[in-house]
Design a protein around this motif. Structure first.
Motif, PDB file in Angstrom:
ATOM      1  N   SER A   1      58.146 -15.485 -22.439  1.00 27.73           N
ATOM      2  CA  SER A   1      56.939 -15.364 -23.250  1.00 27.73           C
ATOM      3  C   SER A   1      57.252 -14.611 -24.526  1.00 27.73           C
ATOM      4  N   LEU A   2      56.452 -14.900 -25.533  1.00 30.30           N
ATOM      5  CA  LEU A   2      56.524 -14.182 -26.800  1.00 30.30           C
ATOM      6  C   LEU A   2      55.133 -13.644 -27.100  1.00 30.30           C
ATOM      7  N   SER A   3      55.052 -12.352 -27.320  1.00 28.47           N
ATOM      8  CA  SER A   3      53.777 -11.732 -27.666  1.00 28.47           C
ATOM      9  C   SER A   3      53.856 -11.154 -29.069  1.00 28.47           C
ATOM     10  N   ILE A   4      52.766 -11.290 -29.789  1.00 27.84           N
ATOM     11  CA  ILE A   4      52.640 -10.677 -31.107  1.00 27.84           C
ATOM     12  C   ILE A   4      51.463  -9.719 -31.048  1.00 27.84           C
ATOM     13  N   THR A   5      51.702  -8.500 -31.406  1.00 28.50           N
ATOM     14  CA  THR A   5      50.657  -7.475 -31.397  1.00 28.50           C
ATOM     15  C   THR A   5      50.002  -7.397 -32.765  1.00 28.50           C
ATOM     16  N   ALA A   6      48.675  -7.288 -32.761  1.00 24.30           N
ATOM     17  CA  ALA A   6      47.921  -7.134 -34.007  1.00 24.30           C
ATOM     18  C   ALA A   6      48.342  -8.188 -35.030  1.00 24.30           C
ATOM     19  N   ALA A   7      48.109  -9.438 -34.672  1.00 20.65           N
ATOM     20  CA  ALA A   7      48.550 -10.550 -35.522  1.00 20.65           C
ATOM     21  C   ALA A   7      47.972 -10.437 -36.932  1.00 20.65           C
ATOM     22  N   GLN A   8      48.758 -10.888 -37.885  1.00 23.79           N
ATOM     23  CA  GLN A   8      48.363 -10.891 -39.285  1.00 23.79           C
ATOM     24  C   GLN A   8      48.391 -12.318 -39.809  1.00 23.79           C
TER      25      GLN A   8
ATOM     26  N   LEU B   1      65.615 -12.816 -29.625  1.00 25.26           N
ATOM     27  CA  LEU B   1      66.249 -13.505 -28.514  1.00 25.26           C
ATOM     28  C   LEU B   1      66.344 -12.542 -27.340  1.00 25.26           C
ATOM     29  N   ILE B   2      66.350 -13.113 -26.150  1.00 18.05           N
ATOM     30  CA  ILE B   2      66.413 -12.305 -24.939  1.00 18.05           C
ATOM     31  C   ILE B   2      67.425 -12.942 -23.994  1.00 18.05           C
ATOM     32  N   ARG B   3      68.325 -12.131 -23.484  1.00 19.51           N
ATOM     33  CA  ARG B   3      69.414 -12.617 -22.646  1.00 19.51           C
ATOM     34  C   ARG B   3      69.011 -12.565 -21.174  1.00 19.51           C
TER      35      ARG B   3
ATOM     36  N   ARG C   1      61.982  -5.973 -27.449  1.00 16.52           N
ATOM     37  CA  ARG C   1      60.973  -5.714 -28.489  1.00 16.52           C
ATOM     38  C   ARG C   1      61.627  -5.665 -29.854  1.00 16.52           C
ATOM     39  N   SER C   2      60.845  -6.133 -30.838  1.00 18.74           N
ATOM     40  CA  SER C   2      61.280  -6.056 -32.227  1.00 18.74           C
ATOM     41  C   SER C   2      60.027  -5.968 -33.083  1.00 18.74           C
TER      42      SER C   2
ATOM     43  N   ALA D   1      59.336 -10.048 -26.332  1.00 16.60           N
ATOM     44  CA  ALA D   1      59.740 -11.214 -25.544  1.00 16.60           C
ATOM     45  C   ALA D   1      60.022 -10.762 -24.127  1.00 16.60           C
ATOM     46  N   THR D   2      59.654 -11.630 -23.183  1.00 17.50           N
ATOM     47  CA  THR D   2      59.981 -11.378 -21.783  1.00 17.50           C
ATOM     48  C   THR D   2      60.726 -12.579 -21.226  1.00 17.50           C
ATOM     49  N   LEU D   3      61.471 -12.331 -20.175  1.00 26.99           N
ATOM     50  CA  LEU D   3      62.210 -13.399 -19.524  1.00 26.99           C
ATOM     51  C   LEU D   3      62.201 -13.163 -18.018  1.00 26.99           C
ATOM     52  N   ASP D   4      61.827 -14.197 -17.291  1.00 23.19           N
ATOM     53  CA  ASP D   4      61.864 -14.166 -15.829  1.00 23.19           C
ATOM     54  C   ASP D   4      62.748 -15.317 -15.376  1.00 23.19           C
TER      55      ASP D   4
END
Lengths: 109, 113
Positions: free
Chosen positions: A73-80, A48-50, A57-58, A63-66
């Motif tokens: 947005s939610l990004s996943i690095t090196a998806a599995q 979650l992002i406030r 990051r986790s 997650a980013t918030l504007d």
């Protein structure tokens, strides 16, 4: 919907790729929750992002918030392969948590 | 710590029949939500409670749906005279105060034929 909406509803990627899911909303929110739902299960919070944060990051999640553009947005690095699930953006104004339609992410081996 | 418990997990009804879903939230969580999730859609809020009080039931079809949480703990969602359009998974969630992290149960899947 006046709340969370994902720009893409289905994504298929190869294992190891990075992926970003976007969410826009149309009303005041104090926090954006991102939930993940596996088949046959209830959604579970993954990050979650406030409103006073621009990035969170986790592990492999980011997650980013504007708040000015009312988007997250939610990004996943090196998806599995185990990242295959439905991801929901859920903006809240501290009274309700309203879900968008979700992004069906399928990670191929 | 036990999570949110829902029952039954599955129900198959003919149109016109009634069904009740039961939810036991996480101990100490004052806020309880019922969501309806049709296939391939996101959860849609039906009603939520803080303790025993209904805070928002604006999306609950009041002619056939009802929800109670009499002691501020367990809750029951009842559908009278079910319709095929009620086919969905009914999710219960609880939280420590409105707008905080929701903890969901496994859901109750309803099929109306």
């Amino acid at each position: 919907s006046q709340w969370g909406e994902e720009n893409l509803q289905a994504l298929s990627i190869q294992e190891g790729e990075d992926v970003t899911m976007n969410c826009s909303y149309k009303t005041y929110t104090t926090v954006v929750h991102w939930y993940r739902q596996d088949s046959g299960r209830g959604p579970a919070l993954i990050i979650l992002i406030r409103s006073n944060e621009r990035e969170k990051r986790s592990g492999r999640l980011r997650a980013t918030l504007d708040t000015s553009s009312q988007s997250s947005s939610l990004s996943i690095t090196a998806a599995q392969c185990e990242d295959t699930a439905v991801y929901f953006c859920a903006p809240t104004n501290a009274y309700k948590v309203i879900f968008g339609k979700g992004t069906h992410l399928h990670v191929l081996p | 710590e036990a999570g949110v418990t829902q029952s039954p997990r599955y129900a198959v009804l003919q149109e016109g029949q009634a069904v009740s879903f039961w939810c036991d939230p996480i101990s100490g969580h004052d806020t309880l939500y019922w969501y309806q999730q049709p296939r391939d859609q996101g959860p849609q809020l039906l009603v939520y409670f803080r303790d025993e009080a209904v805070i928002d039931n604006s999306q609950l079809p009041s002619d056939r749906f009802s929800a109670v949480r009499p002691k501020g703990t367990n809750s029951t969602l009842k559908i009278q005279s079910a319709k095929q359009g009620d086919t969905a998974t009914y999710l219960c969630a609880s939280s420590l105060g409105p707008g905080n992290t929701l903890y969901f149960g496994e859901g109750s899947r309803l099929i109306v034929v």
